[in-house]
Design a protein around this motif. Structure first.
Motif, PDB file in Angstrom:
ATOM      1  N   VAL A 133       0.990  -1.287   0.160  1.00  0.00           N
ATOM      2  CA  VAL A 133      -0.037   0.115   0.043  1.00  0.00           C
ATOM      3  C   VAL A 133       0.940   1.225   0.103  1.00  0.00           C
ATOM      4  O   VAL A 133       1.828   1.364   0.887  1.00  0.00           O
ATOM      5  N   ILE A 134       0.479   2.257  -0.984  1.00  0.00           N
ATOM      6  CA  ILE A 134       1.530   3.513  -1.060  1.00  0.00           C
ATOM      7  C   ILE A 134       1.075   4.473   0.126  1.00  0.00           C
ATOM      8  O   ILE A 134       2.082   5.012   0.890  1.00  0.00           O
ATOM      9  N   ASP A 135      -0.297   4.778   0.334  1.00  0.00           N
ATOM     10  CA  ASP A 135      -0.736   5.690   1.313  1.00  0.00           C
ATOM     11  C   ASP A 135      -1.594   4.854   2.136  1.00  0.00           C
ATOM     12  O   ASP A 135      -2.826   4.893   1.829  1.00  0.00           O
ATOM     13  N   GLY A 136      -0.920   4.216   3.316  1.00  0.00           N
ATOM     14  CA  GLY A 136      -1.914   3.486   4.226  1.00  0.00           C
ATOM     15  C   GLY A 136      -1.135   2.665   5.200  1.00  0.00           C
ATOM     16  O   GLY A 136      -0.072   3.085   5.159  1.00  0.00           O
ATOM     17  N   THR A 137      -1.861   1.732   5.820  1.00  0.00           N
ATOM     18  CA  THR A 137      -1.276   0.938   6.838  1.00  0.00           C
ATOM     19  C   THR A 137      -1.123  -0.400   6.585  1.00  0.00           C
ATOM     20  O   THR A 137      -2.029  -1.150   6.162  1.00  0.00           O
ATOM     21  N   PRO A 138      -0.010  -0.908   6.956  1.00  0.00           N
ATOM     22  CA  PRO A 138       0.309  -2.499   6.926  1.00  0.00           C
ATOM     23  C   PRO A 138      -0.618  -3.131   7.787  1.00  0.00           C
ATOM     24  O   PRO A 138      -1.140  -2.715   8.898  1.00  0.00           O
ATOM     25  N   SER A 139      -1.013  -4.624   7.526  1.00  0.00           N
ATOM     26  CA  SER A 139      -1.738  -5.357   8.329  1.00  0.00           C
ATOM     27  C   SER A 139      -1.152  -6.096   9.128  1.00  0.00           C
ATOM     28  O   SER A 139       0.155  -6.391   9.036  1.00  0.00           O
ATOM     29  N   ASP A 140      -1.481  -6.413  10.452  1.00  0.00           N
ATOM     30  CA  ASP A 140      -0.992  -7.310  11.336  1.00  0.00           C
ATOM     31  C   ASP A 140      -0.685  -8.743  10.895  1.00  0.00           C
ATOM     32  O   ASP A 140       0.079  -9.389  11.394  1.00  0.00           O
ATOM     33  N   GLY A 142       0.206  -9.542   7.807  1.00  0.00           N
ATOM     34  CA  GLY A 142       1.484  -9.543   6.990  1.00  0.00           C
ATOM     35  C   GLY A 142       1.027  -9.620   5.322  1.00  0.00           C
ATOM     36  O   GLY A 142       1.743  -9.366   4.645  1.00  0.00           O
ATOM     37  N   TRP A 143      -0.139  -9.454   5.449  1.00  0.00           N
ATOM     38  CA  TRP A 143      -0.624  -9.569   3.997  1.00  0.00           C
ATOM     39  C   TRP A 143      -0.463  -8.153   3.182  1.00  0.00           C
ATOM     40  O   TRP A 143      -0.467  -7.961   2.238  1.00  0.00           O
ATOM     41  N   VAL A 144      -0.410  -6.980   4.170  1.00  0.00           N
ATOM     42  CA  VAL A 144      -0.383  -5.890   3.592  1.00  0.00           C
ATOM     43  C   VAL A 144       0.812  -5.174   4.120  1.00  0.00           C
ATOM     44  O   VAL A 144       1.092  -5.067   5.318  1.00  0.00           O
ATOM     45  N   LEU A 145       1.676  -4.652   3.291  1.00  0.00           N
ATOM     46  CA  LEU A 145       2.867  -4.131   3.488  1.00  0.00           C
ATOM     47  C   LEU A 145       2.753  -2.693   3.007  1.00  0.00           C
ATOM     48  O   LEU A 145       2.280  -2.360   2.029  1.00  0.00           O
ATOM     49  N   ARG A 146       3.753  -1.947   3.748  1.00  0.00           N
ATOM     50  CA  ARG A 146       3.962  -0.363   3.225  1.00  0.00           C
ATOM     51  C   ARG A 146       4.917  -0.463   1.911  1.00  0.00           C
ATOM     52  O   ARG A 146       5.913  -1.131   1.780  1.00  0.00           O
TER      53      ARG A 146
END
Length: 586
Positions: A133-140, A142-146
């Motif tokens: 994600v470019i402008d956002g928060t990572p997920s706990d 681990g699926w979503v990273l900065r």
């Protein structure tokens, strides 16, 4: 040079400290040099490789036009993977289709809203290992990273050297005015050809500044990305449509590409403003416009312009046209129009104002750029001659066939559709056209969209639609109907941003529902339709029309992301209104 990343590497070596990109910031605009771009691309590419990106894999980008889109694209390509593009306006289901059909394993998303879209269909995306994600928060989990936290170690140059010209670079899914979107496979060589062909035209120089707002998910935007790397021309990037006019005044670019809808919007805003003010200003504007178009048409036909006309035009320029140029920064050398037909009336108005539009033509399947008018030999109504290296012929039924290095490899996973589109090495465009003696192409209409009246006469709807929009500044979209009917009719929508100030000044209702049936509004549209009908053959004139309450939009399903009308969607939604035009029961 065998790939887009190697093209970038050559550009960095040639002009490392020259400006590459300019992007909005809290303090105005911030610039990056080619060297800085290279450093960011290298770090991101090694990080993506560590997450599994590489030869034979795909990475989807789900974002609006911004610097990070280009950095992500270049980084993906540097790993040997291919980029799959998704419009940010696509629904969750549409996004899931593109991601799964392409086999993407990583998705780069713009913000938390886009991530939420992906989360809603996560069960349909078992192959996606990570979302950046470019402008956002990572997920706990681990699926979503900065996006800016991804980095890695490795031999970047070895990755780039391993990429072959014929390797897949981009999967762009056609926006689909009809049927299911198809993934168009474009190789590194396709893009290298297109970028080099534009360079050969000699249009650009080191003093140019390109302003980019077009969707990079679209092939036209992607072509511009490659062209600027090839030429070394800096690009100011901001995909916010509502900031186009303001940005141009601040940035003072020398050229910009756009879809015809943008030029229509500019023209209509100017014309409606003058009409609202009325009095002497309207008279001066009307006179200046007529004078300018008289000069433009004389130039187009190679006729001498009398001294008196030249003096009148100089006055018109000082009183009207120079002010319009100043609104766009005062440095525009030309505009480029593509993705849909440009009305000749609009082209003549801009040329009269000293803001020449170079209309071009190409398909996603031909790497976006196949034909382009040249600044020194513009012929309005045509899309110009082929780019160097592109070949063309006209089939017996009038269909335009394109050959050359820009033609796609095929449709992803669709061998039958590929064989149908690529016949003996020629790309069947689906467009009807003709070539003049100088080799310039005129597109008549989409082969599948030509109207055939019940009397057997063929009508090109987009031609009429463009002329009606140019004749009435208050209109946003026009839809001409009449296939298998005994005459043509039209649906029109209002551009409320343009029409509301006029309506308020005239004491008329300022909402679309009330305004659409007001005699004054109906009279304005009637006047435009009559103007266009004048000179047309009887079978192609518009006999009836209706003003709709709602505009056509991408979100409501009547427009593709590249702002083309989805004809079947409009016919389906407004079938009752269209049928009423032909009701003979009364």
């Amino acid at each position: 040079m065998s790939s887009i990343p190697s093209l970038l590497r050559d550009r960095i070596a040639a002009t490392p400290d020259a400006e590459a990109y300019r992007t909005p910031s809290a303090d105005g605009w911030t610039s990056l040099s080619w060297r800085e771009v290279g450093e960011r691309v290298r770090a991101l590419a090694l990080g993506l490789a560590g997450l599994g990106a590489g030869s034979g894999t795909r990475v989807s980008i789900l974002s609006s036009t911004r610097l990070e889109w280009i950095l992500a694209d270049l980084a993906v390509l540097s790993t040997g993977a291919a980029t799959t593009t998704i419009y940010p306006s696509n629904t969750a289901d549409e996004s899931a289709f593109v991601i799964t059909d392409s086999g993407s394993t990583i998705v780069i998303a713009e913000d938390d809203d886009q991530v939420a879209k992906l989360r809603s269909v996560q069960k349909e995306l078992p192959g996606v290992t990570h979302v950046l994600v470019i402008d956002g928060t990572p997920s706990d989990d681990g699926w979503v990273l900065r996006f800016d936290s991804v980095s890695g170690e490795g031999d970047y140059d070895a990755m780039v050297d391993a990429i072959a010209q014929d390797d897949l670079a981009t999967l762009i899914y056609t926006s689909g005015t009809t049927g299911r979107p198809k993934g168009v496979e474009l190789t590194h060589d396709n893009w290298l050809y297109a970028g080099g062909a534009v360079r050969e035209l000699g249009l650009l120089s080191g003093d140019d500044l390109h302003f980019l707002w077009l969707p990079l998910s679209h092939s036209f935007g992607k072509l511009l990305e490659v062209v600027m790397i090839d030429s070394g021309v800096p690009t100011a990037i901001d995909g916010r449509l509502d900031k186009i006019a303001e940005n141009m005044g601040v940035l003072r670019p020398t050229f910009m590409a756009a879809a015809p809808r943008i030029f229509e919007k500019i023209h209509n805003t100017v014309a409606a403003t003058q009409q609202r003010e009325g009095g002497a200003k309207l008279k001066i504007f009307t006179w200046a416009r007529a004078t300018g178009i008289r000069v433009v048409r004389a130039r187009q036909h190679g006729k001498a312009i009398p001294l008196t006309t030249r003096l009148e035009y100089a006055l018109a320029d000082r009183l009207v046209f120079s002010k319009l140029r100043a609104r766009f920064g005062g440095r525009i050398r030309f505009f480029i129009s593509g993705a849909a037909p440009l009305s000749q009336d609009i082209a003549e108005f801009f040329d009269a104002a000293g803001l020449t539009i170079l209309e071009g033509y190409g398909l996603t399947e031909s790497s976006a750029g196949s034909f382009l008018n040249r600044p020194d030999s513009v012929k309005f109504g045509t899309v110009g001659p082929p780019l160097p290296g592109t070949t063309v012929r006209i089939a017996e039924d009038g269909e335009v066939l394109i050959g050359g290095r820009g033609v796609m490899r095929g449709y992803h996973g669709l061998p039958e559709e590929t064989a149908e589109a690529l016949e003996d090495g020629w790309l069947r465009t689906g467009d009807i056209g003709e070539l003049d003696a100088e080799g310039r192409l005129t597109i008549t209409d989409r082969k599948k969209e030509l109207i055939k009246t019940s009397g057997g006469k063929y009508v090109a709807p987009s031609y009429l639609e463009g002329r009606i929009k140019a004749a009435c500044p208050f209109l946003s979209h026009v839809f001409v109907h009449g296939d298998r009917r005994n005459y043509c009719t039209a649906l029109v929508t209002l551009d409320m941003e343009v029409v509301r100030p006029w309506a308020e000044a005239e004491g008329l209702p300022a909402d679309a529902e009330a305004l659409r049936e007001h005699p004054r509004m109906l009279a304005e549209v009637e006047k435009a339709v009559a103007q266009v009908n004048d000179g047309e053959a009887s079978y192609s004139t518009i006999k009836k029309f209706a003003i709709l309450t709602d505009d056509f939009t991408v979100e409501s399903g009547e427009l593709t992301p590249s702002l083309k009308i989805k004809r079947k969607a409009v016919e389906s939604r407004y079938g009752g209104t269209l049928d009423s035009f032909y009701d003979t029961s009364a």
